[in-house]
Each structure stands twice: as C-alpha cells, then as structure tokens.
Scaffold this motif. Structure first.
Motif, short mmCIF file in Angstrom:
data_model
loop_
_atom_site.label_atom_id
_atom_site.label_comp_id
_atom_site.label_asym_id
_atom_site.label_seq_id
_atom_site.Cartn_x
_atom_site.Cartn_y
_atom_site.Cartn_z
N LEU A 163 10.81 10.81 -3.05
CA LEU A 163 11.80 11.88 -3.23
C LEU A 163 11.32 13.03 -4.12
N PRO A 164 10.75 12.77 -5.30
CA PRO A 164 10.29 13.92 -6.11
C PRO A 164 9.24 14.77 -5.42
N TYR A 165 8.39 14.14 -4.63
CA TYR A 165 7.37 14.89 -3.91
C TYR A 165 7.99 15.76 -2.81
N LEU A 166 8.98 15.21 -2.13
CA LEU A 166 9.63 15.96 -1.06
C LEU A 166 10.54 17.07 -1.59
N LEU A 167 11.12 16.86 -2.75
CA LEU A 167 12.04 17.85 -3.30
C LEU A 167 11.31 18.94 -4.10
N ILE A 210 12.71 -4.09 -0.13
CA ILE A 210 12.36 -3.61 -1.47
C ILE A 210 11.25 -2.57 -1.39
N TYR A 211 10.23 -2.83 -0.59
CA TYR A 211 9.10 -1.91 -0.50
C TYR A 211 9.50 -0.60 0.18
N LEU A 212 10.34 -0.66 1.20
CA LEU A 212 10.79 0.57 1.85
C LEU A 212 11.68 1.39 0.91
N ALA A 213 12.55 0.71 0.17
CA ALA A 213 13.41 1.42 -0.78
C ALA A 213 12.59 2.05 -1.90
N LEU A 214 11.64 1.32 -2.45
CA LEU A 214 10.79 1.87 -3.51
C LEU A 214 9.96 3.04 -2.99
N SER A 215 9.45 2.93 -1.78
CA SER A 215 8.66 4.03 -1.21
C SER A 215 9.50 5.28 -1.05
N LEU A 216 10.73 5.12 -0.59
CA LEU A 216 11.61 6.29 -0.44
C LEU A 216 11.99 6.89 -1.79
N TYR A 242 0.83 -1.21 0.00
CA TYR A 242 0.00 0.00 0.00
C TYR A 242 0.86 1.25 0.00
N GLY A 243 1.95 1.22 0.76
CA GLY A 243 2.86 2.37 0.78
C GLY A 243 3.52 2.61 -0.56
N VAL A 244 3.94 1.54 -1.22
CA VAL A 244 4.55 1.69 -2.55
C VAL A 244 3.52 2.24 -3.54
N MET A 245 2.29 1.73 -3.48
CA MET A 245 1.25 2.18 -4.39
C MET A 245 0.96 3.68 -4.19
N ILE A 246 0.81 4.09 -2.95
CA ILE A 246 0.50 5.49 -2.67
C ILE A 246 1.64 6.41 -3.09
N THR A 247 2.87 6.04 -2.75
CA THR A 247 3.99 6.91 -3.10
C THR A 247 4.26 6.92 -4.60
N PHE A 248 3.94 5.83 -5.29
CA PHE A 248 4.08 5.81 -6.75
C PHE A 248 3.15 6.82 -7.40
N PHE A 249 1.90 6.85 -6.99
CA PHE A 249 0.96 7.80 -7.58
C PHE A 249 1.21 9.22 -7.07
N LEU A 250 1.80 9.35 -5.90
CA LEU A 250 2.21 10.67 -5.42
C LEU A 250 3.35 11.21 -6.28
N MET A 251 4.27 10.33 -6.68
CA MET A 251 5.35 10.73 -7.58
C MET A 251 4.79 11.13 -8.94
N LEU A 252 3.84 10.36 -9.45
CA LEU A 252 3.24 10.69 -10.74
C LEU A 252 2.51 12.04 -10.69
N ALA A 253 1.95 12.37 -9.54
CA ALA A 253 1.26 13.65 -9.39
C ALA A 253 2.22 14.83 -9.48
#
Length: 92
Positions: free
Chosen positions: A87-91, A77-83, A27-38
């Motif tokens: 990154l693009p959202y935080l930067l 893997i999931y923690l690394a992918l989430s981070l 769930y964390g990877v999914m949310i952060t992936f779409f957050l990056m796409l946003a």
C-alpha cells in the motif's frame, strides 16, 4: 529416528500448498516488505539491507508455512501482509 506419522501431512495437496505458500508467499512478503521500507528510507540502504537480511526473512516465512496446521492460513496471512506492505508503495 524417524518422525511420528501422526504429525506428518498425509495429503499431497496440503503438502504442495504449504510448499508453494512458503516459497512464493514468503518471497512476496519479503519483496513487498523491503519495497515498503524503500518508501520511507533511502533506497540504496534498503537494497543493501534487503540483500543481506532478505533471505533470513524468507527462510523464516518458509518455516512458518510448514508449522501451520492447515494450508490456507499461511496463504491468507501472506497475501494480507503483501497487500499491507504494498500500500505505501502504491499510494506514493
């Protein structure tokens, strides 16, 4: 036909960690992936796409956690992918 016992996880701890990795980590990877796409696309389109395809992505990530031999690989893997996805959202 029952499953062969030698392929099943014998430890309840390992089974619990795989369940939590698949559920929360996926769930964390999914949310952060779409957050990056946003960050790169229009937010309205990403929300609609995420609502439709997010559950499929989450289910695949949940399945991957159960297919791994050990419990710590999906967690790492999931923690690394989430981070990475965060990154693009935080930067921004």
């Amino acid at each position: 036909m029952p499953a062969n016992k030698k392929y099943l996880t014998s430890s309840p701890w390992q089974r619990w960690m795989k369940i939590t990795a698949g559920f929360f980590g996926g769930y964390g990877v999914m949310i952060t992936f779409f957050l990056m796409l946003a960050c790169f696309f229009e937010k309205k389109n990403v929300i609609v796409t995420g609502a439709v395809t997010g559950y499929v992505l989450w289910a695949l990530l949940l399945l991957f956690a159960f297919l791994s031999k050990s419990w710590w690989k999906p967690w790492i893997i999931y923690l690394a992918l989430s981070l990475i996805f965060l990154l693009p959202y935080l930067l921004k």
